[in-house]
Design a protein around this motif. Structure first.
Motif, PDB file in Angstrom:
ATOM      1  N   ASN A 131     -10.078  -6.509   8.253  1.00 14.46           N
ATOM      2  CA  ASN A 131     -11.321  -5.903   7.528  1.00 14.46           C
ATOM      3  C   ASN A 131     -12.208  -5.353   8.615  1.00 14.46           C
ATOM      4  O   ASN A 131     -12.953  -4.433   8.544  1.00 14.46           O
ATOM      5  N   TRP A 166      -3.051  -6.347  -2.561  1.00  9.35           N
ATOM      6  CA  TRP A 166      -2.827  -5.693  -1.302  1.00  9.35           C
ATOM      7  C   TRP A 166      -2.525  -4.294  -1.577  1.00  9.35           C
ATOM      8  O   TRP A 166      -2.706  -3.386  -0.628  1.00  9.35           O
ATOM      9  N   GLU A 205      -7.990 -14.670  -0.234  1.00 10.04           N
ATOM     10  CA  GLU A 205      -8.196 -14.433   1.327  1.00 10.04           C
ATOM     11  C   GLU A 205      -9.398 -15.078   1.746  1.00 10.04           C
ATOM     12  O   GLU A 205     -10.627 -15.006   1.024  1.00 10.04           O
ATOM     13  N   GLY A 224       4.806  -3.960  -2.866  1.00  7.29           N
ATOM     14  CA  GLY A 224       3.803  -4.262  -1.959  1.00  7.29           C
ATOM     15  C   GLY A 224       3.403  -3.419  -0.950  1.00  7.29           C
ATOM     16  O   GLY A 224       3.711  -2.305  -1.225  1.00  7.29           O
ATOM     17  N   TYR A 225       2.435  -3.445   0.000  1.00 10.25           N
ATOM     18  CA  TYR A 225       1.778  -2.374   0.718  1.00 10.25           C
ATOM     19  C   TYR A 225       2.813  -1.930   2.030  1.00 10.25           C
ATOM     20  O   TYR A 225       2.421  -0.986   2.589  1.00 10.25           O
ATOM     21  N   THR A 262      -5.524  -2.220  -2.134  1.00 11.02           N
ATOM     22  CA  THR A 262      -6.279  -2.015  -0.972  1.00 11.02           C
ATOM     23  C   THR A 262      -5.999  -0.966   0.036  1.00 11.02           C
ATOM     24  O   THR A 262      -6.828  -0.043   0.322  1.00 11.02           O
ATOM     25  N   TRP A 263      -4.476  -0.944   0.363  1.00 12.03           N
ATOM     26  CA  TRP A 263      -3.802  -0.089   1.078  1.00 12.03           C
ATOM     27  C   TRP A 263      -3.993   1.482   0.519  1.00 12.03           C
ATOM     28  O   TRP A 263      -4.205   2.496   1.221  1.00 12.03           O
ATOM     29  N   GLU A 289      -8.926  -6.519  -2.099  1.00  9.54           N
ATOM     30  CA  GLU A 289      -8.061  -7.763  -1.592  1.00  9.54           C
ATOM     31  C   GLU A 289      -8.097  -9.058  -2.462  1.00  9.54           C
ATOM     32  O   GLU A 289      -8.868  -9.220  -3.215  1.00  9.54           O
TER      33      GLU A 289
END
Length: 410
Positions: free
Chosen positions: A228, A374, A280, A151-152, A377-378, A276
């Motif tokens: 965001n 996620w 969400e 995970g992030y 995204t990061w 993402e």
């Protein structure tokens, strides 16, 4: 008659040229042609990893080495992708070790780079087979080396060295190209060229601001979408920072370079938010594209081709990483760094694996999706921030070094 003779002559010359290329390929005398072959092999590896992930579940279930997954589809797909990625990494890393340091044409390492294709095809197929014979523990270890975990939350602690090297090389290559383009435009003192620069820079800034406004509308429709809003607002701040530093009297990098860099970081920010998860509430676009349709397939194909092209173009751009730029080149020098070329492809093998599994071996990936989650995204957001830091450092570093040299000489 004359037109027919002209057509025959042109077709004859085309055949001779094709035979010449074929002869050069067989004899291993064209390193420029060889790079396209390596790029094609990298594309095949990408497609093979995707096919294993999306359509290889039934075959992988029967494999004794994958019994640890207990038939779980997500685990089987991730294990298959990692095995293909490991095979690709081993091939290109072997090529890196065997060609590193090659500097002159016609030497053994140059012949190995451009020829011996039968041996290299056998080597490539062998490396494809070997990972599927290895136990799952080794593949899991390779996955942990190639990515930073589930995970992030762990991104700041477990950034993967090889992936970051690949992304950093790609960033420096892109920034060097933008700087080179700006220098070429500024070298011409004609008024017409200056007008073109202003038009191009203005267009770049208009596109940047338009992209930021659209991201606010699409991905931050409510005040509750704080993450965001932060991503988009910080991108706008970074754009202003790059512009201010570039236009500083001591830097004087012009207005074109920060405009083009602005386009790049806006694109990365958009790509990050698009990654993402579809569940969400702030990501309406992801929910709309949750179903596999022709647009999703086209987007997937474009993403794979873009990744292969980016790896290919970065691999041949070894000159922007030379510490000494004043060295004169001779006719028998190699046209590009062979070792650097294969090193970029080796790290790229890890990178495409992470994109296909969403940087998480336990994440569910739908068909024809790439780089979703996620963690993805990061990674994109951190990549954007690093890009700005590298760009600013490339602007400020020459001034710092010059001032130090002046102080030491005084």
């Amino acid at each position: 008659m004359e037109s027919l003779n002209g057509v025959e002559m042109e077709s004859g010359s085309a055949k001779l040229q094709f035979k010449s290329w074929l002869s050069q390929f067989r004899n291993g005398s064209n390193p420029w042609m060889a790079r396209y072959v390596y790029g094609f092999m990298f594309l095949i590896a990408n497609l093979l990893a995707w096919a294993v992930r999306d359509y290889g579940g039934n075959v992988l279930t029967e494999m004794e080495r994958l019994k640890g997954c207990h038939g779980v589809k997500d685990c089987l797909g991730a294990q298959g992708v990692l095995r293909v990625s490991l095979a690709c990494f081993m091939f290109y890393f072997t090529m890196f070790l065997s060609t590193a340091g090659a500097s002159k044409l016609k030497e053994p390492r140059d012949s190995w780079q451009s020829g011996w294709w039968s041996a290299k095809i056998v080597l490539w197929v062998t490396f494809i087979i070997i990972p599927f014979l290895l136990p799952a523990a080794i593949i899991q270890l390779y996955g942990e080396i190639a990515h930073f975990g589930a995970g992030y939350h762990s991104i700041l602690l477990l950034i993967p060295v090889f992936i970051m090297v690949f992304l950093l090389i790609q960033l420096i290559s892109i920034i060097s190209f933008i700087t080179w383009l700006n220098d070429c435009c500024q070298s011409s003192k004609s008024e017409r060229c200056q007008i073109h620069i202003m038009l191009l820079a203005t267009t770049a800034y208009v596109l940047c601001l338009t992209g930021i406004i659209l991201m606010y509308i699409w991905y931050a429709p409510e005040p509750s979408c704080l993450l965001n809003i932060f991503f988009i607002t910080w991108t706008l701040v970074l754009l202003q920072l790059m512009t201010s530093v570039s236009l500083h009297p001591k830097v004087n990098a012009g207005i074109l370079t920060p405009g083009l860099m602005g386009l790049y970081i806006v694109f990365i920010c958009w790509f990050a938010i698009r990654s993402e998860p579809s569940g969400e509430s702030c990501n309406k676009k992801a929910e709309a594209s949750n179903k596999t349709d022709w647009l999703t397939i086209i987007s997937f194909v474009i993403a794979v081709l873009a990744m292969v092209i980016a790896t290919f173009s970065t691999g041949i751009d070894s000159k922007c990483f030379q510490f000494r730029k004043d060295e004169t080149e001779s006719e028998d020098d190699v046209p590009y760094g062979y070792g650097f070329f294969h090193f970029v492809f080796a790290t790229g093998a890890m990178y495409f694996a992470m994109l296909l599994i969403g940087w998480n071996t336990h994440q569910s990936m739908k068909k024809f999706t790439i780089d979703v989650g996620w963690a993805s995204t990061w990674v994109r957001i951190v990549n954007e921030w690093i890009a700005v830091c590298v760009y600013l450092w490339m602007l400020v570093a020459p001034i710092i070094w010059k001032s130090r040299q002046t102080a030491e000489s005084a």
